[in-house]
Scaffold this motif. Structure first.
Motif, short mmCIF file in Angstrom:
data_model
loop_
_atom_site.label_atom_id
_atom_site.label_comp_id
_atom_site.label_asym_id
_atom_site.label_seq_id
_atom_site.Cartn_x
_atom_site.Cartn_y
_atom_site.Cartn_z
N GLU A 234 -25.52 -17.22 17.70
CA GLU A 234 -25.53 -17.61 16.42
C GLU A 234 -26.41 -16.68 15.67
O GLU A 234 -26.19 -16.37 14.45
CB GLU A 234 -25.55 -18.87 16.20
N ASP A 235 -27.73 -16.51 16.42
CA ASP A 235 -28.82 -15.82 15.62
C ASP A 235 -28.81 -14.46 15.68
O ASP A 235 -29.44 -13.61 15.13
CB ASP A 235 -29.92 -16.23 16.08
N ARG A 241 -24.43 -7.55 8.24
CA ARG A 241 -26.06 -6.91 8.51
C ARG A 241 -25.98 -6.04 9.67
O ARG A 241 -26.73 -4.97 9.39
CB ARG A 241 -26.72 -8.33 8.94
N PHE A 242 -25.21 -6.10 10.82
CA PHE A 242 -25.33 -5.00 11.74
C PHE A 242 -24.68 -3.69 11.26
O PHE A 242 -25.37 -2.56 11.78
CB PHE A 242 -24.47 -5.53 12.75
N HIS A 272 -34.78 -0.53 16.32
CA HIS A 272 -34.60 -1.97 16.41
C HIS A 272 -34.27 -2.26 17.99
O HIS A 272 -33.71 -1.33 18.78
CB HIS A 272 -33.44 -2.61 15.75
N LEU A 273 -34.87 -3.19 18.51
CA LEU A 273 -34.80 -3.89 19.76
C LEU A 273 -34.20 -5.32 19.61
O LEU A 273 -34.79 -6.10 18.88
CB LEU A 273 -36.07 -3.93 20.65
N PHE A 274 -33.24 -5.85 20.74
CA PHE A 274 -32.95 -7.13 20.55
C PHE A 274 -32.96 -7.39 22.07
O PHE A 274 -32.48 -6.62 22.86
CB PHE A 274 -31.18 -6.91 20.16
N TRP A 275 -33.40 -8.88 22.34
CA TRP A 275 -33.30 -9.38 23.65
C TRP A 275 -32.19 -10.49 23.71
O TRP A 275 -32.14 -11.38 22.80
CB TRP A 275 -34.61 -9.78 23.95
N PHE A 281 -28.71 -14.09 21.62
CA PHE A 281 -29.96 -13.45 21.15
C PHE A 281 -30.92 -14.42 21.45
O PHE A 281 -30.76 -15.51 20.95
CB PHE A 281 -29.49 -13.20 19.62
N VAL A 282 -31.98 -14.04 21.64
CA VAL A 282 -33.37 -14.42 21.80
C VAL A 282 -34.39 -14.18 20.76
O VAL A 282 -34.94 -14.94 20.01
CB VAL A 282 -33.93 -14.44 23.10
N LYS A 283 -34.58 -12.81 20.55
CA LYS A 283 -35.54 -12.32 19.76
C LYS A 283 -35.16 -10.91 19.38
O LYS A 283 -34.37 -10.19 19.96
CB LYS A 283 -37.06 -12.58 20.25
#
Length: 324
Positions: A234-235, A241-242, A272-275, A281-283
């Protein structure tokens, strides 16, 4: 005339330095490096714990938040950080018992509330590190200058929590939650037990680069190459935005033996990095960068290294694989 900005250095000089012994002020670096409890006297450690307990009991009233729960949990530091607003800080600059805006010199022997809150608050936050993460006090004089030594997978570090408070209350950082940010970065992230995360996929699986990046193409790409990831969560940035980010491409790496997915890509302004873990999604992280040369992400053991170019100069950002 514009008022002089309250930097961390100016806060120290104006409000805290008058409460230091002259010999300590003459060589602050030496004072901050000198063990004030070489014999390990437990009564000194008890004084620190007592000061932390006083803060937990009295700070909610001083903050005007009677329901603020300061229970020495990690979450309590985040609640505390969110309460450090410019309005509250400015009210604390006057001497205790004086109306806001009164001269700082005030009454003899009555320091501003700022001094009382910060000197006790530094020990409260340190006590949270000791209680929850096995930190060890490195006692200094005065006591609020004490460090907390923390051992983690990031190494061993001495946390100067009094300095965290000064920076968080400076004009540059006030109201931005930076006390909690530093606690997260220097305490919670390094001590996080990442091995408890479920394995998402085999760590040696290679996920190809995505050249044409849209929200729908990303979804199809992940379904094809990482079907175990049921959702980005969800986050994760919304489709709108993407699309606004305008990625040139996206690359992927499985980290921690397949426990997390790292997605990274360049936009017009930076990287940009996404974990993501098995739940999505975490951070995320963002680093400004030149358009050329392209950024580089290196995974070595427990560390992720991100190399970007800024103004033609290489900048290196290093973090544990589960993110900053």
């Amino acid at each position: 005339m514009t008022a002089e900005p309250l930097t961390a250095a100016k806060l120290f000089e104006r409000f805290f330095a008058p409460h230091y012994p002259p010999d300590a002020l003459a060589d602050l670096a030496a004072a901050r490096a000198t063990d004030a409890n070489p014999a390990g006297n437990p009564s000194i450690l008890a004084q620190i714990e007592d000061a932390a307990a006083v803060f937990a009991r009295l700070a909610p009233g001083a903050l005007g938040l009677p329901d603020l729960d300061l229970d020495r949990s990690d979450a309590s530091v985040h609640r505390l950080g969110a309460a450090l607003t410019r309005e509250r800080r400015d009210a604390w600059l006057s001497p205790a018992g004086a109306p806001p805006g009164a001269p700082q010199a005030g009454r003899a022997g009555e320091p501003p509330m700022l001094v009382t809150l910060v000197t006790h608050g530094a020990l409260y936050v340190g006590s949270c590190v000791v209680k929850n993460h096995g930190g060890r006090w490195q006692v200094r004089s005065p006591l609020w200058e004490s460090l907390v030594r923390l051992q983690s997978r990031a190494g061993t570090g001495d946390l100067a929590i009094f300095q965290w408070w000064l920076k968080a209350l400076s004009d540059e950082e006030i109201g931005r939650g930076r006390l909690a940010d530093r606690y997260r970065t220097h305490v919670e992230v390094p001590t996080f037990d990442a091995e408890r995360l479920p394995i998402l996929a085999a760590g040696d699986r290679r996920i190809p680069r995505l050249a044409k990046v849209r929200y729908d193409t990303l979804y199809k790409h992940l379904r094809a190459h990482l079907p175990e990831l049921r959702s980005v969560g969800e986050d994760f940035p919304s489709p709108e935005r993407f699309e606004e980010m305008g990625f040139k491409s996206l690359e992927f790496a499985l980290l921690g033996g397949g426990r997390m997915l790292l997605m990274h890509g360049a936009t017009a302004d930076g990287v940009h990095l996404f974990w993501l873990d098995a739940s999505g999604f975490v951070k995320s992280a963002y680093y400004p960068a030149d358009g050329f040369p392209a950024h580089v992400v290196q995974v070595e053991g427990e560390k992720v290294r991100v190399i970007v170019s800024v103004g033609g100069e290489a900048q290196v950002h290093e973090m544990l694989w589960w993110g900053a």
